[in-house]
Design a protein around this motif. Structure first.
Motif, PDB file in Angstrom:
ATOM      1  N   ALA A  14       0.866  -1.177   0.000  1.00  9.62           N
ATOM      2  CA  ALA A  14       0.000   0.000   0.000  1.00  9.62           C
ATOM      3  C   ALA A  14       0.902   1.226   0.000  1.00  9.62           C
ATOM      4  O   ALA A  14       1.899   1.277   0.717  1.00  9.62           O
ATOM      5  CB  ALA A  14      -0.894  -0.004   1.231  1.00  9.62           C
ATOM      6  N   ARG A  15       0.570   2.167  -0.838  1.00 13.73           N
ATOM      7  CA  ARG A  15       1.297   3.443  -0.892  1.00 13.73           C
ATOM      8  C   ARG A  15       0.348   4.527  -0.427  1.00 13.73           C
ATOM      9  O   ARG A  15      -0.541   4.253   0.369  1.00 13.73           O
ATOM     10  CB  ARG A  15       1.813   3.707  -2.310  1.00 13.73           C
ATOM     11  N   GLN A  16       0.493   5.724  -0.919  1.00 13.03           N
ATOM     12  CA  GLN A  16      -0.423   6.777  -0.511  1.00 13.03           C
ATOM     13  C   GLN A  16      -1.862   6.320  -0.743  1.00 13.03           C
ATOM     14  O   GLN A  16      -2.103   5.376  -1.486  1.00 13.03           O
ATOM     15  CB  GLN A  16      -0.110   8.064  -1.243  1.00 13.03           C
ATOM     16  N   GLN A  17      -2.789   7.001  -0.110  1.00  9.20           N
ATOM     17  CA  GLN A  17      -4.189   6.571  -0.114  1.00  9.20           C
ATOM     18  C   GLN A  17      -4.681   6.159  -1.498  1.00  9.20           C
ATOM     19  O   GLN A  17      -4.523   6.903  -2.462  1.00  9.20           O
ATOM     20  CB  GLN A  17      -5.066   7.691   0.438  1.00  9.20           C
ATOM     21  N   PHE A  18      -5.227   4.966  -1.566  1.00 13.46           N
ATOM     22  CA  PHE A  18      -5.846   4.377  -2.753  1.00 13.46           C
ATOM     23  C   PHE A  18      -4.849   3.977  -3.839  1.00 13.46           C
ATOM     24  O   PHE A  18      -5.246   3.697  -4.967  1.00 13.46           O
ATOM     25  CB  PHE A  18      -6.931   5.283  -3.344  1.00 13.46           C
ATOM     26  N   LYS A  19      -3.575   3.917  -3.515  1.00 14.01           N
ATOM     27  CA  LYS A  19      -2.579   3.498  -4.504  1.00 14.01           C
ATOM     28  C   LYS A  19      -1.826   2.275  -3.984  1.00 14.01           C
ATOM     29  O   LYS A  19      -1.483   2.187  -2.818  1.00 14.01           O
ATOM     30  CB  LYS A  19      -1.609   4.628  -4.813  1.00 14.01           C
ATOM     31  N   TRP A  46     -11.809   1.663   2.445  1.00  5.30           N
ATOM     32  CA  TRP A  46     -10.451   2.161   2.208  1.00  5.30           C
ATOM     33  C   TRP A  46     -10.251   3.580   2.713  1.00  5.30           C
ATOM     34  O   TRP A  46      -9.121   4.036   2.841  1.00  5.30           O
ATOM     35  CB  TRP A  46     -10.114   2.123   0.725  1.00  5.30           C
ATOM     36  N   SER A  47     -11.338   4.307   2.997  1.00  2.00           N
ATOM     37  CA  SER A  47     -11.180   5.667   3.513  1.00  2.00           C
ATOM     38  C   SER A  47     -10.474   5.657   4.861  1.00  2.00           C
ATOM     39  O   SER A  47      -9.920   6.674   5.278  1.00  2.00           O
ATOM     40  CB  SER A  47     -12.521   6.384   3.611  1.00  2.00           C
ATOM     41  N   ASP A  48     -10.481   4.518   5.537  1.00  2.00           N
ATOM     42  CA  ASP A  48      -9.680   4.325   6.750  1.00  2.00           C
ATOM     43  C   ASP A  48      -8.281   3.918   6.285  1.00  2.00           C
ATOM     44  O   ASP A  48      -8.081   2.791   5.823  1.00  2.00           O
ATOM     45  CB  ASP A  48     -10.312   3.241   7.621  1.00  2.00           C
TER      46      ASP A  48
END
Length: 100
Positions: A14-19, A46-48
């Protein structure tokens, strides 16, 4: 790698949010942006950020989130996105023609 099967994800981070950074068994790797899924149904979880960071591989190459694998995506679409290939590129004909 069995060429009759689509490439399998072998590493995910997992990288920055949603990537996600993904590496496949044929050497292809890169970042996939899943933002377009982030507000749809169960994927809103995924917002968490802590939940999104639980991304991991299942034994058969799917990418899952949560200790109980609450969310799961097949990595083939991500491979197509990274490479610009189509489904037909991975599974060339001959297929039976549909007669209609």
């Amino acid at each position: 790698m069995d060429v009759s099967l689509p490439p399998q994800a072998v590493e995910v981070e997992a990288r920055q949010q949603f990537k996600l950074w993904i590496r496949f068994d044929d050497g292809v790797s890169g970042i996939v942006d899943l933002t377009h899924w982030s507000n749809r149904g169960n994927f809103a979880a995924w917002s968490d950020a802590a939940f999104f960071e639980t991304a991991h591989l299942r034994p058969y190459g799917a990418i899952a989130w949560g200790d109980d694998d609450a969310l799961e995506l097949d990595s083939t679409a991500m491979y197509l996105d990274l490479t610009g290939k189509s489904f037909e590129d991975l599974h060339p004909k001959p297929w039976p023609e549909l007669v209609g």
